[in-house]
Design a protein around this motif. Structure first.
Motif, short mmCIF file in Angstrom:
data_model
loop_
_atom_site.label_atom_id
_atom_site.label_comp_id
_atom_site.label_asym_id
_atom_site.label_seq_id
_atom_site.Cartn_x
_atom_site.Cartn_y
_atom_site.Cartn_z
N LYS A 1 0.84 -1.20 0.00
CA LYS A 1 0.00 0.00 0.00
C LYS A 1 0.88 1.25 0.00
CE LYS A 1 -4.29 -1.85 1.24
NZ LYS A 1 -4.06 -3.04 0.49
N PRO A 2 0.40 2.37 -0.61
CA PRO A 2 1.19 3.61 -0.68
C PRO A 2 1.77 4.03 0.66
CG PRO A 2 -0.81 3.84 -1.98
CD PRO A 2 -0.90 2.52 -1.29
N GLN A 3 0.96 3.93 1.70
CA GLN A 3 1.41 4.36 3.04
C GLN A 3 2.59 3.52 3.53
OE1 GLN A 3 0.25 7.30 3.87
NE2 GLN A 3 1.83 7.19 5.42
N LYS A 4 2.52 2.22 3.27
CA LYS A 4 3.59 1.30 3.68
C LYS A 4 4.88 1.62 2.92
CE LYS A 4 4.69 -3.56 4.44
NZ LYS A 4 4.23 -4.96 4.36
N LEU A 5 4.75 1.90 1.62
CA LEU A 5 5.94 2.25 0.81
C LEU A 5 6.60 3.51 1.37
CD1 LEU A 5 4.49 1.64 -2.78
CD2 LEU A 5 6.31 0.31 -1.70
N LEU A 6 5.80 4.53 1.65
CA LEU A 6 6.33 5.79 2.19
C LEU A 6 6.96 5.57 3.55
CD1 LEU A 6 3.43 8.17 1.11
CD2 LEU A 6 5.82 8.39 0.39
N GLU B 1 14.02 3.95 6.21
CA GLU B 1 15.33 3.59 5.65
C GLU B 1 16.19 4.83 5.39
OE1 GLU B 1 18.08 0.71 4.23
OE2 GLU B 1 16.21 0.44 5.33
N GLY B 2 15.57 6.01 5.44
CA GLY B 2 16.30 7.26 5.18
C GLY B 2 16.48 7.54 3.70
N LEU B 3 15.59 6.97 2.88
CA LEU B 3 15.67 7.22 1.44
C LEU B 3 15.17 8.62 1.13
CD1 LEU B 3 14.18 3.87 0.06
CD2 LEU B 3 16.59 4.47 0.21
N GLU B 4 15.70 9.19 0.07
CA GLU B 4 15.22 10.51 -0.36
C GLU B 4 13.85 10.32 -1.00
OE1 GLU B 4 16.08 14.03 -3.56
OE2 GLU B 4 17.48 12.35 -3.49
N VAL B 5 12.85 10.99 -0.43
CA VAL B 5 11.50 10.92 -0.98
C VAL B 5 11.11 12.33 -1.42
CG1 VAL B 5 9.08 10.33 -0.49
CG2 VAL B 5 10.92 9.00 0.57
N ASP B 6 11.08 12.54 -2.72
CA ASP B 6 10.78 13.88 -3.23
C ASP B 6 9.27 14.04 -3.47
OD1 ASP B 6 10.22 12.58 -5.63
OD2 ASP B 6 12.22 12.96 -6.45
N GLU B 7 8.89 15.22 -3.96
CA GLU B 7 7.45 15.50 -4.11
C GLU B 7 6.77 14.61 -5.15
OE1 GLU B 7 9.68 18.56 -6.64
OE2 GLU B 7 9.90 17.62 -4.67
N VAL B 8 7.52 14.18 -6.18
CA VAL B 8 6.92 13.29 -7.18
C VAL B 8 6.61 11.93 -6.54
CG1 VAL B 8 7.22 12.19 -9.45
CG2 VAL B 8 8.14 14.48 -9.05
N GLU C 1 6.14 11.43 -3.28
CA GLU C 1 5.06 11.66 -2.31
C GLU C 1 3.71 11.59 -3.01
OE1 GLU C 1 4.98 12.07 0.95
OE2 GLU C 1 7.01 12.64 1.55
N ALA C 2 3.65 12.18 -4.21
CA ALA C 2 2.40 12.19 -4.98
C ALA C 2 2.10 10.84 -5.60
CB ALA C 2 2.48 13.26 -6.07
N ASN C 3 3.15 10.05 -5.86
CA ASN C 3 2.99 8.75 -6.50
C ASN C 3 3.91 7.73 -5.81
OD1 ASN C 3 2.47 6.65 -8.22
ND2 ASN C 3 3.32 7.62 -10.05
N PRO C 4 3.51 7.30 -4.59
CA PRO C 4 4.38 6.42 -3.79
C PRO C 4 4.75 5.12 -4.48
CG PRO C 4 2.58 7.27 -2.45
CD PRO C 4 2.28 7.65 -3.88
N HIS C 5 3.97 4.73 -5.48
CA HIS C 5 4.26 3.49 -6.21
C HIS C 5 5.68 3.51 -6.80
CE1 HIS C 5 3.59 -0.12 -8.48
NE2 HIS C 5 4.00 0.49 -9.57
N LEU C 6 6.18 4.72 -7.10
CA LEU C 6 7.54 4.84 -7.64
C LEU C 6 8.60 4.32 -6.66
CD1 LEU C 6 7.38 8.38 -9.31
CD2 LEU C 6 7.53 6.18 -10.49
N LEU C 7 8.21 4.20 -5.40
CA LEU C 7 9.16 3.72 -4.38
C LEU C 7 9.23 2.19 -4.31
CD1 LEU C 7 8.15 6.24 -1.59
CD2 LEU C 7 10.43 6.07 -2.59
N HIS C 8 8.38 1.50 -5.09
CA HIS C 8 8.34 0.05 -4.93
C HIS C 8 9.68 -0.62 -5.25
CE1 HIS C 8 7.79 -0.53 -9.32
NE2 HIS C 8 8.18 -1.76 -9.09
N ALA C 9 10.46 -0.01 -6.15
CA ALA C 9 11.77 -0.61 -6.50
C ALA C 9 12.73 -0.52 -5.31
CB ALA C 9 12.35 0.10 -7.73
N ASP C 10 12.84 0.68 -4.73
CA ASP C 10 13.72 0.86 -3.57
C ASP C 10 13.27 0.00 -2.40
OD1 ASP C 10 15.73 2.98 -4.25
OD2 ASP C 10 13.91 4.08 -4.75
#
Length: 198
Positions: free
Chosen positions: A56-61, A67-74, A76-85
């Motif tokens: 889920k988006p919330q879990k990804l964020l 983990e201290g990963l850089e999470v930018d505004e894109v 934040e708006a589309n957390p699915h982009l974090l699924h790879a990291d």
């Protein structure tokens, strides 16, 4: 390990996604053999690249922030982009993967990264170009190119993705553009210089 990952995937992603993952694993192995890269690492990264795909988006964020990963505004708006990291985090924490190159290949499979390794490039391309993605002339040309000139294949693959995102009115993450430009420049630097005649 393979069976353990497959059993975990069977519980966490739909069957159609498992089939995609297995095709990515196979294509990554084929490209690794072609480019004389460790095919065991390619198989491992291919098999684990989408572990967090259905989180889920919330879990990804949450996991990215922890983990201290850089999470930018894109992102934040589309957390699915974090699924790879986040998939790389799951590979490390759930399956004990310690190989930095394998973890990087998992983490970079969606957005790419300037200067990424040959293994990363292989998994990046396998994810986009595996046979289940379709059979358009554009995809066929990219598949062919992926076996001829991997740097050119990466930037052309980024072009293909960018075109799709722009046509779909989706947000574009800057890293896709940075990846494209880096691989385009690397490819151009290797091209023979044509002498201008007066």
């Amino acid at each position: 390990m393979h069976e353990k990952v497959l059993a975990w995937l069977a519980e966490n992603v739909p069957v159609s996604r498992v089939n995609h993952i297995l095709r990515v694993e196979q294509m990554a192995v084929d490209l690794a053999v072609h480019y004389k890269v460790d095919h065991h690492k390619a198989a491992m990264a291919g098999l684990m690249h989408d572990l967090a795909k259905y989180f889920k988006p919330q879990k990804l964020l949450q996991m990215a922030h922890k983990e201290g990963l850089e999470v930018d505004e894109v992102m934040e708006a589309n957390p699915h982009l974090l699924h790879a990291d986040v998939s790389a985090i799951v590979a490390r924490d759930t399956f004990g993967v310690e190989d930095k190159e394998v973890l990087q290949a998992i983490a970079n499979h969606t957005l790419g990264r300037p200067g990424m390794s040959l293994l990363c490039s292989i998994v990046f391309l396998a994810d986009s170009l595996e046979p289940g993605r379709g059979d358009t002339s554009e995809l066929q040309a990219l598949r062919q190119l992926s076996r001829q000139d991997i740097n050119q294949a990466v930037w052309k693959n980024c072009d293909y993705t960018l075109k799709f995102l722009l046509e779909s009115s989706c947000l574009v993450h800057p890293r896709v553009v940075f990846t494209r430009n880096w691989f385009l420049q690397k490819w151009k630097a290797k091209q023979p210089v044509v002498q201008q005649t007066a």
